[in-house]
Design a protein around this motif. Structure first.
Motif, PDB file in Angstrom:
ATOM      1  N   GLY A 198     -27.710 -23.978 -41.396  1.00 17.00           N
ATOM      2  CA  GLY A 198     -28.961 -22.806 -40.660  1.00 17.00           C
ATOM      3  C   GLY A 198     -28.802 -22.241 -40.038  1.00 17.00           C
ATOM      4  N   LEU A 199     -27.408 -21.231 -40.084  1.00 18.62           N
ATOM      5  CA  LEU A 199     -27.301 -20.154 -39.735  1.00 18.62           C
ATOM      6  C   LEU A 199     -26.411 -18.877 -40.467  1.00 18.62           C
ATOM      7  CD1 LEU A 199     -23.641 -22.273 -38.248  1.00 18.62           C
ATOM      8  CD2 LEU A 199     -26.037 -21.579 -37.041  1.00 18.62           C
ATOM      9  N   THR A 200     -27.002 -17.925 -39.741  1.00 19.24           N
ATOM     10  CA  THR A 200     -26.817 -17.002 -40.344  1.00 19.24           C
ATOM     11  C   THR A 200     -25.234 -15.858 -40.140  1.00 19.24           C
ATOM     12  OG1 THR A 200     -28.114 -15.467 -38.539  1.00 19.24           O
ATOM     13  CG2 THR A 200     -28.634 -16.310 -40.131  1.00 19.24           C
ATOM     14  N   ARG A 201     -24.426 -14.840 -40.574  1.00 21.81           N
ATOM     15  CA  ARG A 201     -23.288 -14.196 -40.664  1.00 21.81           C
ATOM     16  C   ARG A 201     -23.484 -13.773 -39.104  1.00 21.81           C
ATOM     17  NH1 ARG A 201     -23.950 -11.456 -46.545  1.00 21.81           N
ATOM     18  NH2 ARG A 201     -22.430 -13.727 -47.909  1.00 21.81           N
ATOM     19  N   ALA A 202     -24.762 -12.987 -38.672  1.00 18.93           N
ATOM     20  CA  ALA A 202     -24.928 -12.815 -37.495  1.00 18.93           C
ATOM     21  C   ALA A 202     -24.647 -13.311 -35.874  1.00 18.93           C
ATOM     22  CB  ALA A 202     -26.839 -12.047 -37.317  1.00 18.93           C
ATOM     23  N   ASN A 203     -26.038 -14.594 -36.145  1.00 20.00           N
ATOM     24  CA  ASN A 203     -24.955 -15.264 -35.541  1.00 20.00           C
ATOM     25  C   ASN A 203     -24.843 -15.919 -34.541  1.00 20.00           C
ATOM     26  OD1 ASN A 203     -26.061 -17.411 -36.400  1.00 20.00           O
ATOM     27  ND2 ASN A 203     -28.070 -17.918 -36.384  1.00 20.00           N
ATOM     28  N   LEU A 204     -23.132 -15.681 -35.807  1.00 20.02           N
ATOM     29  CA  LEU A 204     -21.764 -16.652 -35.348  1.00 20.02           C
ATOM     30  C   LEU A 204     -21.491 -15.144 -34.227  1.00 20.02           C
ATOM     31  CD1 LEU A 204     -19.752 -17.020 -38.471  1.00 20.02           C
ATOM     32  CD2 LEU A 204     -21.384 -18.528 -36.730  1.00 20.02           C
ATOM     33  N   ALA A 205     -22.075 -14.331 -33.745  1.00 23.98           N
ATOM     34  CA  ALA A 205     -21.293 -13.382 -32.798  1.00 23.98           C
ATOM     35  C   ALA A 205     -21.399 -13.418 -31.392  1.00 23.98           C
ATOM     36  CB  ALA A 205     -22.301 -11.939 -33.622  1.00 23.98           C
ATOM     37  N   THR A 206     -22.602 -14.806 -31.256  1.00 20.60           N
ATOM     38  CA  THR A 206     -23.466 -15.128 -30.028  1.00 20.60           C
ATOM     39  C   THR A 206     -22.402 -15.822 -28.641  1.00 20.60           C
ATOM     40  OG1 THR A 206     -24.369 -17.011 -29.399  1.00 20.60           O
ATOM     41  CG2 THR A 206     -23.551 -17.859 -30.896  1.00 20.60           C
ATOM     42  N   ASP A 207     -22.497 -15.615 -27.878  1.00 24.98           N
ATOM     43  CA  ASP A 207     -21.139 -16.035 -26.732  1.00 24.98           C
ATOM     44  C   ASP A 207     -21.983 -17.355 -25.976  1.00 24.98           C
ATOM     45  OD1 ASP A 207     -23.758 -15.807 -25.357  1.00 24.98           O
ATOM     46  OD2 ASP A 207     -23.177 -13.863 -24.028  1.00 24.98           O
ATOM     47  N   HIS A 208     -22.524 -18.113 -27.025  1.00 25.93           N
ATOM     48  CA  HIS A 208     -22.778 -19.298 -26.474  1.00 25.93           C
ATOM     49  C   HIS A 208     -22.898 -20.246 -27.945  1.00 25.93           C
ATOM     50  CE1 HIS A 208     -26.549 -18.138 -26.768  1.00 25.93           C
ATOM     51  NE2 HIS A 208     -27.251 -19.249 -27.141  1.00 25.93           N
ATOM     52  N   ALA A 209     -22.446 -21.496 -27.507  1.00 28.24           N
ATOM     53  CA  ALA A 209     -22.297 -22.720 -28.883  1.00 28.24           C
ATOM     54  C   ALA A 209     -24.041 -23.127 -29.267  1.00 28.24           C
ATOM     55  CB  ALA A 209     -20.866 -23.783 -29.104  1.00 28.24           C
ATOM     56  N   THR A 210     -24.196 -23.336 -30.063  1.00 23.37           N
ATOM     57  CA  THR A 210     -25.096 -24.222 -30.570  1.00 23.37           C
ATOM     58  C   THR A 210     -25.296 -25.887 -31.439  1.00 23.37           C
ATOM     59  OG1 THR A 210     -25.708 -23.747 -32.624  1.00 23.37           O
ATOM     60  CG2 THR A 210     -27.387 -22.448 -30.404  1.00 23.37           C
ATOM     61  N   ALA A 211     -26.045 -26.950 -31.427  1.00 16.02           N
ATOM     62  CA  ALA A 211     -25.765 -27.796 -31.797  1.00 16.02           C
ATOM     63  C   ALA A 211     -25.362 -27.646 -33.718  1.00 16.02           C
ATOM     64  CB  ALA A 211     -26.665 -28.431 -31.822  1.00 16.02           C
ATOM     65  N   ALA A 212     -26.278 -26.385 -33.412  1.00 12.13           N
ATOM     66  CA  ALA A 212     -25.584 -26.145 -35.296  1.00 12.13           C
ATOM     67  C   ALA A 212     -24.596 -25.272 -35.976  1.00 12.13           C
ATOM     68  CB  ALA A 212     -26.743 -24.582 -36.083  1.00 12.13           C
ATOM     69  N   HIS A 213     -23.829 -24.474 -34.585  1.00  9.97           N
ATOM     70  CA  HIS A 213     -22.622 -23.913 -34.591  1.00  9.97           C
ATOM     71  C   HIS A 213     -21.151 -24.845 -34.181  1.00  9.97           C
ATOM     72  CE1 HIS A 213     -24.587 -20.169 -32.581  1.00  9.97           C
ATOM     73  NE2 HIS A 213     -23.467 -19.382 -33.603  1.00  9.97           N
ATOM     74  N   ARG A 214     -21.866 -26.340 -33.622  1.00  8.68           N
ATOM     75  CA  ARG A 214     -20.225 -27.484 -33.291  1.00  8.68           C
ATOM     76  C   ARG A 214     -20.857 -28.677 -34.586  1.00  8.68           C
ATOM     77  NH1 ARG A 214     -19.712 -27.331 -27.461  1.00  8.68           N
ATOM     78  NH2 ARG A 214     -21.776 -26.084 -26.683  1.00  8.68           N
ATOM     79  N   ALA A 215     -22.232 -28.461 -35.470  1.00  6.78           N
ATOM     80  CA  ALA A 215     -21.703 -29.468 -36.478  1.00  6.78           C
ATOM     81  C   ALA A 215     -20.745 -28.325 -38.067  1.00  6.78           C
ATOM     82  CB  ALA A 215     -23.179 -29.162 -37.200  1.00  6.78           C
ATOM     83  N   ALA A 216     -21.423 -27.080 -37.486  1.00  9.96           N
ATOM     84  CA  ALA A 216     -20.263 -26.402 -38.779  1.00  9.96           C
ATOM     85  C   ALA A 216     -18.928 -26.469 -38.784  1.00  9.96           C
ATOM     86  CB  ALA A 216     -20.847 -24.614 -39.195  1.00  9.96           C
ATOM     87  N   LEU A 217     -18.521 -26.051 -37.279  1.00  6.00           N
ATOM     88  CA  LEU A 217     -17.475 -26.053 -37.004  1.00  6.00           C
ATOM     89  C   LEU A 217     -16.453 -27.407 -36.927  1.00  6.00           C
ATOM     90  CD1 LEU A 217     -17.128 -23.251 -34.081  1.00  6.00           C
ATOM     91  CD2 LEU A 217     -17.105 -22.770 -36.767  1.00  6.00           C
ATOM     92  N   ARG A 218     -17.219 -27.999 -36.717  1.00  5.76           N
ATOM     93  CA  ARG A 218     -16.626 -29.365 -36.888  1.00  5.76           C
ATOM     94  C   ARG A 218     -16.729 -30.030 -38.617  1.00  5.76           C
ATOM     95  NH1 ARG A 218     -20.305 -32.251 -34.537  1.00  5.76           N
ATOM     96  NH2 ARG A 218     -19.493 -32.190 -32.802  1.00  5.76           N
ATOM     97  N   GLU A 219     -16.874 -29.332 -39.279  1.00  7.32           N
ATOM     98  CA  GLU A 219     -17.041 -29.615 -40.524  1.00  7.32           C
ATOM     99  C   GLU A 219     -15.719 -28.832 -41.461  1.00  7.32           C
ATOM    100  OE1 GLU A 219     -19.557 -29.453 -44.333  1.00  7.32           O
ATOM    101  OE2 GLU A 219     -21.536 -29.929 -42.211  1.00  7.32           O
ATOM    102  N   LEU A 220     -15.440 -27.273 -40.795  1.00  6.08           N
ATOM    103  CA  LEU A 220     -14.104 -26.884 -40.863  1.00  6.08           C
ATOM    104  C   LEU A 220     -13.197 -27.598 -40.389  1.00  6.08           C
ATOM    105  CD1 LEU A 220     -12.947 -24.259 -41.770  1.00  6.08           C
ATOM    106  CD2 LEU A 220     -13.417 -23.278 -39.804  1.00  6.08           C
ATOM    107  N   ALA A 221     -13.372 -28.567 -38.537  1.00  7.40           N
ATOM    108  CA  ALA A 221     -11.704 -28.783 -38.236  1.00  7.40           C
ATOM    109  C   ALA A 221     -11.453 -29.896 -39.401  1.00  7.40           C
ATOM    110  CB  ALA A 221     -12.578 -29.108 -37.397  1.00  7.40           C
ATOM    111  N   ASN A 222     -12.682 -30.441 -39.815  1.00  5.34           N
ATOM    112  CA  ASN A 222     -12.006 -31.578 -40.054  1.00  5.34           C
ATOM    113  C   ASN A 222     -11.611 -31.098 -41.199  1.00  5.34           C
ATOM    114  OD1 ASN A 222     -13.357 -33.489 -38.652  1.00  5.34           O
ATOM    115  ND2 ASN A 222     -15.578 -33.506 -40.169  1.00  5.34           N
ATOM    116  N   ARG A 223     -11.658 -30.233 -42.373  1.00  4.48           N
ATOM    117  CA  ARG A 223     -10.720 -30.100 -43.276  1.00  4.48           C
ATOM    118  C   ARG A 223      -9.663 -29.684 -43.074  1.00  4.48           C
ATOM    119  NH1 ARG A 223     -13.902 -29.398 -48.196  1.00  4.48           N
ATOM    120  NH2 ARG A 223     -12.144 -27.842 -49.438  1.00  4.48           N
ATOM    121  N   ALA A 224      -9.505 -29.192 -42.346  1.00  3.58           N
ATOM    122  CA  ALA A 224      -8.195 -28.429 -41.379  1.00  3.58           C
ATOM    123  C   ALA A 224      -7.798 -29.937 -41.497  1.00  3.58           C
ATOM    124  CB  ALA A 224      -8.200 -27.850 -40.597  1.00  3.58           C
TER     125      ALA A 224
END
Length: 292
Positions: A198-224
């Motif tokens: 449920g993220l948009t490109r625009a809200n990646l420029a935020t200065d704070h992390a939401t639960a949705a941000h953390r979940a998405a980045l966790r997936e990318l981290a797992n792939r790395a």
């Protein structure tokens, strides 16, 4: 240290320029380079300089000039490959000519890297994991191919190792720079992943992390992490010995992923980084781990 300030140079001065350039822009990589025999070190520094100059062409300076900057790098590479002659305006080029000739480096990865840089100018959006993997291959995996050739490895497993390690390290880069890239209009997180959380490109420029941000980045981290582990499992004893300095670079860079995890994927309030002392520690630890 801009290339435009140099108009004439020989091989020795070009190699010295690349040496100082790598020390300025990649201190932890340059320390790993220093452990190599002189011919390999000089070749690695020349390749690094080429890659970094190409990256700067699309990342620095006025936006309207970046395509022309990349075209100049491509023209210099054409000259090197077609005639083995350096470009008087490119201080790294004589060193790169020598590296390509001395280690019989294939030209294809160099052009593939420039295609990856072109993606940063033209694409800046990725629909799914397959498109992201293709981008990571062009800007990082192909660098691994250059490196393994300098280190004397050209087998199929070594090439797969270069791919897996390159994808892992580039994904860590993407994780670290999510906010900064979004502010520049670049979004590397696949649209498929953004939609899922449920993220948009625009809200990646935020200065704070939401639960949705953390979940998405966790997936990318797992792939790395999966790519990094697969890379380590690919090498046999002989390739592990020959590629120990490439492995050392991974040992120094990979802990950045642990730092991102420690922050619970908050890469928005401040950019994750490792201190100089931490980098030195991981370099020493990596040297011990990669000793055989």
């Amino acid at each position: 240290m801009q290339a435009e300030t140099y108009t004439s140079f020989g091989l020795a001065s070009s190699q010295e320029w690349c040496h100082r350039f790598s020390r300025q822009h990649a201190k932890h990589f340059s320390l790993a380079f220093s452990l190599m025999p002189r011919p390999q070190r000089q070749a690695m520094e020349a390749v690094y300089a080429f890659c970094q100059v190409a990256d700067q062409a699309v990342d620095e300076g006025p936006v309207k000039e970046r395509a022309a900057n990349l075209d100049r790098v491509r023209a210099t590479l054409d000259r090197i490959i077609e005639s083995a002659n350096p470009d008087p305006a490119a201080p790294w080029s004589a060193a790169l000519v020598n590296a390509i000739e001395s280690f019989h480096l294939d030209a294809t990865p160099f052009y593939d890297l420039l295609r990856g840089m072109q993606m940063d100018l033209n694409q800046r959006r990725y629909r799914d994991w397959s498109e992201l993997d293709d981008y990571c291959w062009h800007v990082a995996g192909v660098v691994g191919l250059m490196v393994i050739e300098i280190l004397g490895c050209q087998g199929k497993l070594a090439r797969k190792y270069a791919r897996e390690l390159g994808l892992a390290l580039q994904m860590i880069n993407i994780l670290r720079d999510v906010r900064e890239d979004a502010l520049e209009g670049r979004v590397y997180l696949p649209q498929q992943l953004l939609d899922m959380h449920g993220l948009t490109r625009a809200n990646l420029a935020t200065d704070h992390a939401t639960a949705a941000h953390r979940a998405a980045l966790r997936e990318l981290a797992n792939r790395a992490e999966d790519h990094y582990r697969r890379a380590d499992q690919l090498l046999g004893p002989e390739d592990r010995r020959r590629l120990r300095l490439a492995r050392l670079i991974g040992e120094v860079y990979y802990p950045l992923l642990a730092e991102i995890k420690r922050r619970d994927y908050d890469v928005f309030s401040s950019r994750p980084s490792l201190s100089s002392l931490q980098k030195l520690f991981f370099m020493i630890r990596g040297f011990w781990r990669c000793r055989r």
